[in-house]
Design a protein around this motif. Sequence first.
Motif, PDB file in Angstrom:
ATOM      1  N   ILE A  31       8.675  -1.481   1.984  1.00  0.00           N
ATOM      2  CA  ILE A  31       7.345  -1.699   1.429  1.00  0.00           C
ATOM      3  C   ILE A  31       6.386  -1.826   2.611  1.00  0.00           C
ATOM      4  O   ILE A  31       6.641  -2.577   3.550  1.00  0.00           O
ATOM      5  CB  ILE A  31       7.285  -2.984   0.573  1.00  0.00           C
ATOM      6  CG1 ILE A  31       8.374  -3.015  -0.490  1.00  0.00           C
ATOM      7  CG2 ILE A  31       5.889  -3.185  -0.010  1.00  0.00           C
ATOM      8  CD1 ILE A  31       8.262  -1.951  -1.531  1.00  0.00           C
ATOM      9  N   VAL A  32       5.292  -1.090   2.567  1.00  0.00           N
ATOM     10  CA  VAL A  32       4.265  -1.182   3.615  1.00  0.00           C
ATOM     11  C   VAL A  32       3.153  -2.065   3.064  1.00  0.00           C
ATOM     12  O   VAL A  32       2.665  -1.847   1.960  1.00  0.00           O
ATOM     13  CB  VAL A  32       3.707   0.206   3.983  1.00  0.00           C
ATOM     14  CG1 VAL A  32       2.644   0.079   5.071  1.00  0.00           C
ATOM     15  CG2 VAL A  32       4.829   1.137   4.420  1.00  0.00           C
ATOM     16  N   HIS A  33       2.787  -3.077   3.846  1.00  0.00           N
ATOM     17  CA  HIS A  33       1.720  -4.009   3.461  1.00  0.00           C
ATOM     18  C   HIS A  33       0.542  -3.863   4.406  1.00  0.00           C
ATOM     19  O   HIS A  33       0.732  -3.616   5.600  1.00  0.00           O
ATOM     20  CB  HIS A  33       2.212  -5.461   3.531  1.00  0.00           C
ATOM     21  CG  HIS A  33       3.271  -5.788   2.550  1.00  0.00           C
ATOM     22  ND1 HIS A  33       4.603  -5.779   2.867  1.00  0.00           N
ATOM     23  CD2 HIS A  33       3.188  -6.136   1.252  1.00  0.00           C
ATOM     24  CE1 HIS A  33       5.302  -6.113   1.792  1.00  0.00           C
ATOM     25  NE2 HIS A  33       4.468  -6.337   0.806  1.00  0.00           N
ATOM     26  N   ARG A  34      -0.667  -4.059   3.872  1.00  0.00           N
ATOM     27  CA  ARG A  34      -1.877  -4.117   4.691  1.00  0.00           C
ATOM     28  C   ARG A  34      -2.534  -5.475   4.452  1.00  0.00           C
ATOM     29  O   ARG A  34      -2.756  -5.876   3.307  1.00  0.00           O
ATOM     30  CB  ARG A  34      -2.856  -3.011   4.322  1.00  0.00           C
ATOM     31  CG  ARG A  34      -4.134  -3.059   5.195  1.00  0.00           C
ATOM     32  CD  ARG A  34      -5.149  -1.997   4.848  1.00  0.00           C
ATOM     33  NE  ARG A  34      -4.580  -0.678   5.070  1.00  0.00           N
ATOM     34  CZ  ARG A  34      -4.680   0.331   4.201  1.00  0.00           C
ATOM     35  NH1 ARG A  34      -5.315   0.166   3.058  1.00  0.00           N
ATOM     36  NH2 ARG A  34      -4.153   1.496   4.469  1.00  0.00           N
ATOM     37  N   CYS A  35      -2.867  -6.157   5.531  1.00  0.00           N
ATOM     38  CA  CYS A  35      -3.501  -7.473   5.443  1.00  0.00           C
ATOM     39  C   CYS A  35      -4.920  -7.323   4.903  1.00  0.00           C
ATOM     40  O   CYS A  35      -5.692  -6.495   5.383  1.00  0.00           O
ATOM     41  CB  CYS A  35      -3.524  -8.137   6.815  1.00  0.00           C
ATOM     42  SG  CYS A  35      -4.262  -9.793   6.783  1.00  0.00           S
TER      43      CYS A  35
ATOM     44  N   HIS B 197       4.369   6.209  -7.240  1.00  0.00           N
ATOM     45  CA  HIS B 197       3.662   7.182  -8.072  1.00  0.00           C
ATOM     46  C   HIS B 197       2.162   7.166  -7.797  1.00  0.00           C
ATOM     47  O   HIS B 197       1.530   8.207  -7.647  1.00  0.00           O
ATOM     48  CB  HIS B 197       3.934   6.911  -9.552  1.00  0.00           C
ATOM     49  CG  HIS B 197       3.193   7.830 -10.469  1.00  0.00           C
ATOM     50  ND1 HIS B 197       3.547   9.144 -10.639  1.00  0.00           N
ATOM     51  CD2 HIS B 197       2.103   7.628 -11.237  1.00  0.00           C
ATOM     52  CE1 HIS B 197       2.707   9.714 -11.483  1.00  0.00           C
ATOM     53  NE2 HIS B 197       1.824   8.811 -11.865  1.00  0.00           N
ATOM     54  N   LEU B 198       1.582   5.977  -7.721  1.00  0.00           N
ATOM     55  CA  LEU B 198       0.158   5.851  -7.461  1.00  0.00           C
ATOM     56  C   LEU B 198      -0.189   6.438  -6.100  1.00  0.00           C
ATOM     57  O   LEU B 198      -1.181   7.148  -5.960  1.00  0.00           O
ATOM     58  CB  LEU B 198      -0.268   4.378  -7.537  1.00  0.00           C
ATOM     59  CG  LEU B 198      -1.747   4.089  -7.370  1.00  0.00           C
ATOM     60  CD1 LEU B 198      -2.563   4.819  -8.427  1.00  0.00           C
ATOM     61  CD2 LEU B 198      -1.991   2.598  -7.434  1.00  0.00           C
ATOM     62  N   GLY B 199       0.649   6.159  -5.110  1.00  0.00           N
ATOM     63  CA  GLY B 199       0.420   6.702  -3.773  1.00  0.00           C
ATOM     64  C   GLY B 199       0.480   8.214  -3.760  1.00  0.00           C
ATOM     65  O   GLY B 199      -0.329   8.880  -3.115  1.00  0.00           O
ATOM     66  N   GLN B 200       1.409   8.817  -4.491  1.00  0.00           N
ATOM     67  CA  GLN B 200       1.524  10.269  -4.557  1.00  0.00           C
ATOM     68  C   GLN B 200       0.315  10.858  -5.266  1.00  0.00           C
ATOM     69  O   GLN B 200      -0.225  11.873  -4.858  1.00  0.00           O
ATOM     70  CB  GLN B 200       2.799  10.681  -5.289  1.00  0.00           C
ATOM     71  CG  GLN B 200       4.041  10.386  -4.500  1.00  0.00           C
ATOM     72  CD  GLN B 200       5.293  10.503  -5.346  1.00  0.00           C
ATOM     73  OE1 GLN B 200       5.234  10.722  -6.548  1.00  0.00           O
ATOM     74  NE2 GLN B 200       6.428  10.334  -4.718  1.00  0.00           N
ATOM     75  N   HIS B 201      -0.117  10.209  -6.343  1.00  0.00           N
ATOM     76  CA  HIS B 201      -1.259  10.702  -7.115  1.00  0.00           C
ATOM     77  C   HIS B 201      -2.536  10.676  -6.275  1.00  0.00           C
ATOM     78  O   HIS B 201      -3.281  11.644  -6.222  1.00  0.00           O
ATOM     79  CB  HIS B 201      -1.430   9.865  -8.385  1.00  0.00           C
ATOM     80  CG  HIS B 201      -2.633  10.233  -9.182  1.00  0.00           C
ATOM     81  ND1 HIS B 201      -2.723  11.410  -9.882  1.00  0.00           N
ATOM     82  CD2 HIS B 201      -3.803   9.595  -9.361  1.00  0.00           C
ATOM     83  CE1 HIS B 201      -3.900  11.470 -10.474  1.00  0.00           C
ATOM     84  NE2 HIS B 201      -4.575  10.382 -10.172  1.00  0.00           N
TER      85      HIS B 201
ATOM     86  N   VAL C 276       0.802  -1.221   0.000  1.00  0.00           N
ATOM     87  CA  VAL C 276       0.000   0.000   0.000  1.00  0.00           C
ATOM     88  C   VAL C 276       0.835   1.272   0.000  1.00  0.00           C
ATOM     89  O   VAL C 276       0.306   2.354  -0.236  1.00  0.00           O
ATOM     90  CB  VAL C 276      -0.982   0.036   1.191  1.00  0.00           C
ATOM     91  CG1 VAL C 276      -2.017  -1.077   1.063  1.00  0.00           C
ATOM     92  CG2 VAL C 276      -0.260  -0.038   2.518  1.00  0.00           C
ATOM     93  N   ALA C 277       2.121   1.157   0.284  1.00  0.00           N
ATOM     94  CA  ALA C 277       2.956   2.357   0.359  1.00  0.00           C
ATOM     95  C   ALA C 277       4.425   1.978   0.310  1.00  0.00           C
ATOM     96  O   ALA C 277       4.785   0.811   0.484  1.00  0.00           O
ATOM     97  CB  ALA C 277       2.663   3.130   1.644  1.00  0.00           C
ATOM     98  N   VAL C 278       5.230   2.990   0.074  1.00  0.00           N
ATOM     99  CA  VAL C 278       6.683   2.868   0.179  1.00  0.00           C
ATOM    100  C   VAL C 278       7.120   3.962   1.138  1.00  0.00           C
ATOM    101  O   VAL C 278       6.718   5.118   0.989  1.00  0.00           O
ATOM    102  CB  VAL C 278       7.377   3.054  -1.190  1.00  0.00           C
ATOM    103  CG1 VAL C 278       8.893   3.002  -1.037  1.00  0.00           C
ATOM    104  CG2 VAL C 278       6.908   1.991  -2.176  1.00  0.00           C
TER     105      VAL C 278
END
Length: 120
Positions: free
Chosen positions: A70-74, A103-107, A58-60
């Motif tokens: 790398i951030v993961h969400r269960c 990029h997707l997270g920033q957008h 879900v994030a970096v």
Amino acid sequence: MSRTTENTGFTCENCDRAVAALANGSYRNHCPHCLHSLHVDVSPGDRANACRALMRPVAVEHHSAKGYMIVHRCTACGARRRNRMAEDPHQGDDLDTVLALMHLGQHEAGGHPDRRRTRL
């Protein structure tokens, strides 16, 4: 459980691609192709978590001592975990996939490209 037993190859449950054990002696905990993981650890490498659900990237984030993570969400219980990007000369994390996640997270967050943390 020995480190050799813990650091084994696997087939990714998200993208179905083969993932090799890390060559640097660390634990492999996510797919280098799609960056997905499984919710299997309570502590790194123990494989003691009963959840076993897919964990979506879900994030970096950048950590000053550990580098990019790398951030993961269960997908089942919602737990969030951070894991270092895999450095491996044979099968490291796919940088195009990492950059797309950033990029997707920033957008989606309306963030600026210089931000060190991105979320989905």
